[in-house]
Design a protein around this motif. Sequence first.
Motif, PDB file in Angstrom:
ATOM      1  N   ASP A   1      45.213  53.567 -14.349  1.00  0.00           N
ATOM      2  CA  ASP A   1      46.640  53.872 -14.403  1.00  0.00           C
ATOM      3  C   ASP A   1      47.319  53.129 -13.256  1.00  0.00           C
ATOM      4  N   GLU A   2      48.412  52.436 -13.572  1.00  0.00           N
ATOM      5  CA  GLU A   2      49.106  51.698 -12.519  1.00  0.00           C
ATOM      6  C   GLU A   2      49.617  52.619 -11.422  1.00  0.00           C
ATOM      7  N   SER A   3      49.784  53.908 -11.736  1.00  0.00           N
ATOM      8  CA  SER A   3      50.240  54.838 -10.702  1.00  0.00           C
ATOM      9  C   SER A   3      49.202  54.948  -9.587  1.00  0.00           C
ATOM     10  N   HIS A   4      47.938  54.751  -9.918  1.00  0.00           N
ATOM     11  CA  HIS A   4      46.907  54.775  -8.874  1.00  0.00           C
ATOM     12  C   HIS A   4      47.116  53.616  -7.906  1.00  0.00           C
ATOM     13  N   LEU A   5      47.452  52.467  -8.456  1.00  0.00           N
ATOM     14  CA  LEU A   5      47.702  51.307  -7.587  1.00  0.00           C
ATOM     15  C   LEU A   5      48.904  51.563  -6.690  1.00  0.00           C
ATOM     16  N   ALA A   6      49.931  52.181  -7.249  1.00  0.00           N
ATOM     17  CA  ALA A   6      51.115  52.487  -6.432  1.00  0.00           C
ATOM     18  C   ALA A   6      50.756  53.441  -5.295  1.00  0.00           C
ATOM     19  N   ALA A   7      49.902  54.425  -5.596  1.00  0.00           N
ATOM     20  CA  ALA A   7      49.481  55.372  -4.556  1.00  0.00           C
ATOM     21  C   ALA A   7      48.712  54.652  -3.456  1.00  0.00           C
ATOM     22  N   LEU A   8      47.864  53.719  -3.843  1.00  0.00           N
ATOM     23  CA  LEU A   8      47.097  52.964  -2.849  1.00  0.00           C
ATOM     24  C   LEU A   8      48.021  52.103  -1.986  1.00  0.00           C
ATOM     25  N   GLN A   9      49.031  51.535  -2.601  1.00  0.00           N
ATOM     26  CA  GLN A   9      49.965  50.725  -1.825  1.00  0.00           C
ATOM     27  C   GLN A   9      50.747  51.594  -0.834  1.00  0.00           C
ATOM     28  N   LYS A  10      51.137  52.767  -1.280  1.00  0.00           N
ATOM     29  CA  LYS A  10      51.817  53.678  -0.362  1.00  0.00           C
ATOM     30  C   LYS A  10      50.887  54.072   0.777  1.00  0.00           C
TER      31      LYS A  10
ATOM     32  N   SER B   1      54.583  59.001   5.386  1.00  0.00           N
ATOM     33  CA  SER B   1      54.496  59.481   4.009  1.00  0.00           C
ATOM     34  C   SER B   1      53.187  58.998   3.387  1.00  0.00           C
ATOM     35  N   PHE B   2      52.329  59.964   3.026  1.00  0.00           N
ATOM     36  CA  PHE B   2      51.061  59.677   2.372  1.00  0.00           C
ATOM     37  C   PHE B   2      51.148  60.122   0.910  1.00  0.00           C
ATOM     38  N   PRO B   3      50.453  59.451  -0.001  1.00  0.00           N
ATOM     39  CA  PRO B   3      50.372  59.969  -1.376  1.00  0.00           C
ATOM     40  C   PRO B   3      49.759  61.362  -1.359  1.00  0.00           C
ATOM     41  N   GLU B   4      50.373  62.274  -2.076  1.00  0.00           N
ATOM     42  CA  GLU B   4      49.968  63.684  -2.000  1.00  0.00           C
ATOM     43  C   GLU B   4      48.497  63.887  -2.347  1.00  0.00           C
ATOM     44  N   HIS B   5      48.013  63.275  -3.445  1.00  0.00           N
ATOM     45  CA  HIS B   5      46.638  63.535  -3.866  1.00  0.00           C
ATOM     46  C   HIS B   5      45.628  62.721  -3.071  1.00  0.00           C
ATOM     47  N   LEU B   6      46.102  61.889  -2.139  1.00  0.00           N
ATOM     48  CA  LEU B   6      45.198  61.156  -1.257  1.00  0.00           C
ATOM     49  C   LEU B   6      45.355  61.605   0.187  1.00  0.00           C
ATOM     50  N   ASP B   7      45.945  62.773   0.390  1.00  0.00           N
ATOM     51  CA  ASP B   7      46.237  63.246   1.742  1.00  0.00           C
ATOM     52  C   ASP B   7      45.788  64.691   1.904  1.00  0.00           C
ATOM     53  N   PRO B   8      44.480  64.933   1.904  1.00  0.00           N
ATOM     54  CA  PRO B   8      43.977  66.308   1.972  1.00  0.00           C
ATOM     55  C   PRO B   8      44.342  67.012   3.266  1.00  0.00           C
ATOM     56  N   GLU B   9      44.613  66.236   4.328  1.00  0.00           N
ATOM     57  CA  GLU B   9      44.808  66.838   5.637  1.00  0.00           C
ATOM     58  C   GLU B   9      46.258  67.081   6.004  1.00  0.00           C
ATOM     59  N   GLY B  10      47.183  66.622   5.210  1.00  0.00           N
ATOM     60  CA  GLY B  10      48.570  66.746   5.645  1.00  0.00           C
ATOM     61  C   GLY B  10      49.536  66.813   4.489  1.00  0.00           C
ATOM     62  N   SER B  11      50.818  66.733   4.824  1.00  0.00           N
ATOM     63  CA  SER B  11      51.886  66.804   3.830  1.00  0.00           C
ATOM     64  C   SER B  11      52.261  65.397   3.385  1.00  0.00           C
TER      65      SER B  11
ATOM     66  N   PRO C   1      53.066  57.487  -8.563  1.00  0.00           N
ATOM     67  CA  PRO C   1      52.874  57.111  -7.155  1.00  0.00           C
ATOM     68  C   PRO C   1      53.534  55.790  -6.798  1.00  0.00           C
ATOM     69  N   LEU C   2      53.700  54.916  -7.785  1.00  0.00           N
ATOM     70  CA  LEU C   2      54.359  53.639  -7.523  1.00  0.00           C
ATOM     71  C   LEU C   2      55.796  53.835  -7.074  1.00  0.00           C
ATOM     72  N   LEU C   3      56.362  54.990  -7.408  1.00  0.00           N
ATOM     73  CA  LEU C   3      57.767  55.249  -7.124  1.00  0.00           C
ATOM     74  C   LEU C   3      57.971  56.183  -5.941  1.00  0.00           C
ATOM     75  N   GLN C   4      56.930  56.464  -5.205  1.00  0.00           N
ATOM     76  CA  GLN C   4      57.041  57.385  -4.079  1.00  0.00           C
ATOM     77  C   GLN C   4      57.763  56.738  -2.909  1.00  0.00           C
ATOM     78  N   PRO C   5      58.454  57.548  -2.081  1.00  0.00           N
ATOM     79  CA  PRO C   5      59.189  57.007  -0.929  1.00  0.00           C
ATOM     80  C   PRO C   5      58.275  56.232   0.016  1.00  0.00           C
ATOM     81  N   VAL C   6      58.845  55.224   0.629  1.00  0.00           N
ATOM     82  CA  VAL C   6      58.105  54.366   1.550  1.00  0.00           C
ATOM     83  C   VAL C   6      58.819  54.360   2.897  1.00  0.00           C
ATOM     84  N   PRO C   7      58.151  54.695   3.971  1.00  0.00           N
ATOM     85  CA  PRO C   7      58.808  54.644   5.284  1.00  0.00           C
ATOM     86  C   PRO C   7      59.041  53.206   5.725  1.00  0.00           C
TER      87      PRO C   7
END
Length: 871
Positions: free
Chosen positions: A74-83, A102-112, A264-270
């Motif tokens: 899923d391209e959303s996985h790539l977007a999450a990795l880029q974030k 800002s971390f991708p939610e499902h790749l950030d077990p330790e934080g928000s 995830p490709l559309l998630q905010p980017v700092p």
Amino acid sequence: MSTDTQHVQGIVEAFAEQLVLFDPEQQAEVDRLAQTLQQLRDSLNGSYPRCRAAADAAAALVREKLGAESSETDESHLAALQKLARAFQGAIIEGKEEEILSFPEHLDPEGSTGPEGDELAAGVDQEIFAAYIAQQESALGDLEEYILEYEKHHDTDNLDAVRRLVHTAKGEAGVMGLGSIAEVCHGLEDYIQDQGQAISPDTLLAFKDWFQSAVEACRRDAHLPDTAAVMGLFTNEGEVQGPSAGAEGAASPAAPAAEASDDPLLQPVPISDPEITGEFISEAQEHFEIADENLLTLESDPDNLDAVAAVFRAFHTIKGTCGFLDLTPIAELAHKAENLLDEVRKENLTFRGEVVDATFSALDMLKKMVGQLEEALGAGAEYVPDPSLRQTFDFVNRIRQQPQAAAPSAPSPQAAPSTPEPASSEPESSAPAAPEPAPAASAGVSPSPEPSSAQPEPETAPAQGEPRKNGQKGMQIKQTMKIDADRIDLLLDTIGELVIIESIVTQDEKLSDLASPQLERNLAQLTKITRSLQDMGMSMRMVPIETTFRRMARLVRDLGKKSGKKVELEMVGKETELDKAMVEKLGDPLVHMIRNAVDHGIEPTPEDRVAAGKSAEGRIWLKAFHEGGSIHIVIEDDGRGLNREAIAAKAVERGIIESANGMSDEEIYGLIFAPGFSTAAQVTDVSGRGVGMDVVKSNIENLRGNIRIRSTPGEGTTFTLVLPLTMAIIDGMQIKVGSERYILPLLSIIQSFQPTKEMVATVVGKGETLPFRGRLLPLFRLSELFGVDDAETDPTQAIAVVVEDGGRQVALLVDELLGQNQTVIKSLGEAMGSIRGVSGASILSDGTPGLIIDVNGVVRMATNQGGGRST
């Protein structure tokens, strides 16, 4: 910096770089990406708990969800990795605290997930935003023209042009952070792609109207128009007529816009480094311009590999910089577009059909995203990718992977023969896996074993060892600078002052008494340089009238449909240039005159035209050209012509004139400019209230121009607007009245002569008159109008200057003509206010002020003061 820190930062950069070049269909790349993430996880210490946990989770995601063997790619996985890569760079390279990133939610077990950004951030640089608005207004004219041409011929070329413009508009809106505009543009792209041959020009024009309203809202800093109705057009085609933005038709309710995605490709980017990001935004605009120029070249020459390479390099540079700045969504799209162009460079694809559409879509989306990035930067917020990014990304990726899909969209006799299916997949599967891809390489898609095949190459170097298909070189893009209009105005004012001083110096009698050849040569050179500066300065404000003309094409089309008339507009001289301030003010007068031409000029029905021996389709010509140092704008129709008797009767009925006896045709026709004048038997929503032509006359007079009318019953009418080249300088005739001196605009002067005793006569109710070309003209004395006591009272010892005002000619009595010159116009200032009969002032050659006469105001003064009643 310690060696360990450098090592970890190197891994982060390698991860970001691999993502930019990543192709999930290459298993070797999937494995290498997972190894890099695991290596990063193992290298991090307790100072980066979120980064370490996220790297571990990302490595698992890569192994499980990506790769050729996975069915869940899923391209959303790539977007999450880029974030995630951006978060890594912010924490490990830039030293920011993990908590603020800002971390991708499902790749950030330790934080928000970090702070959220706004889709439409405020604070966009006003200069860039103004340039964006100007660009969109220019594109609106092109868009409307292509739509109207498509409606006539239903050819794919114009439809493709519409799609490319919309795609560009989408990208530029994204650059500005205008997500609503980008969403609607993307909706239209999908509509065009999905509808095939069932595309309605009305829907395209409804979009154009909405887009125009949105651009105007941006200009006024107002709320953007609602997207729901226009989006509904694309899903409920034919049920909604679309919103109106100055055109005919009204909006109707429609389906609501699609809900936002959690992609995830559309998630905010700092924004990690505001200063460098600002530089990137500025540089990106230059790359966009280069891409635009070369894409235009490719439209007419699809095999121009130099142009392909130039666009490829633009995408590649944007991708590399975005990777460095952790702007993964932009980098990923640029990478996909780069891959697509790389296939064209390697001749696996031809730049035709959907390949063209995908390239323009990618470019437009990149523009939009960079615009959104700029807006977020100005607001100090996170960058939020536009929701339509996913569709564009998938579209570009699909076209790259399915080269056969490019042919049916826009068949061309020059298109290359179809390529077997394995053409795109075989090179990817056979590409060698390098331990670390080169920064400029496209390893995942390169069919060539040469590692340098995807490097930016010289413009004249052949791709893949093949000879050029043509001898053309890449386009040489002119370097341009964007300068604030106020600065240009200040420069012109300063040049104007220089012109005045130069005139004072060169005509100083004391200097002429010196009789020095050297001084004469120096003064002549000063005059030459000053005039050159003046011409150069004025040229900076000169723009083509094309944009204004194009608006009229849509107007004719809409009015024709509303009235049931078949009308064709032909434009000539669109490239004619005049002062930008004048171009902007010509829009309203032309709208009124075109409306009248369609509603009153063209016969009511095609049958009426055929009965009159004409074609069923009416024709209107809109022309612009230079003549005699002025601009002529001509509006001509082949309709019924003006009815002299009806106009005269209505004018007598309204008390505008007492009788039409002795009045020329042009004077009678000029009566249509009287306030409230109309001969229409019925008032419509198009015309008939008698206010339009009065507005036309007022606007043209404010531009220091005049209107000439010619009409032949049964054949048509021609209106000619005669305008100065610029609003800043006037070509005038210096006149003397007593001890006072004035300037008469040359555009208003017909002829001058010295009356004889036999010429001057007094007519009851008309005052003094003079014969001129077979008829009597009212004679007005400027000395009486302006209260000059020491003027010449004997007309035979004075000069009569015949001037024209809205088709009406009068004679002005002056003492002497002092000569013709070009003068810089000065405002009278707030203290003086508005003076009747005077439009401005200028400094004369001796340094004294001279008033510029407003011919229309003088005629009105004379009429009201009883100096003669004009018929």
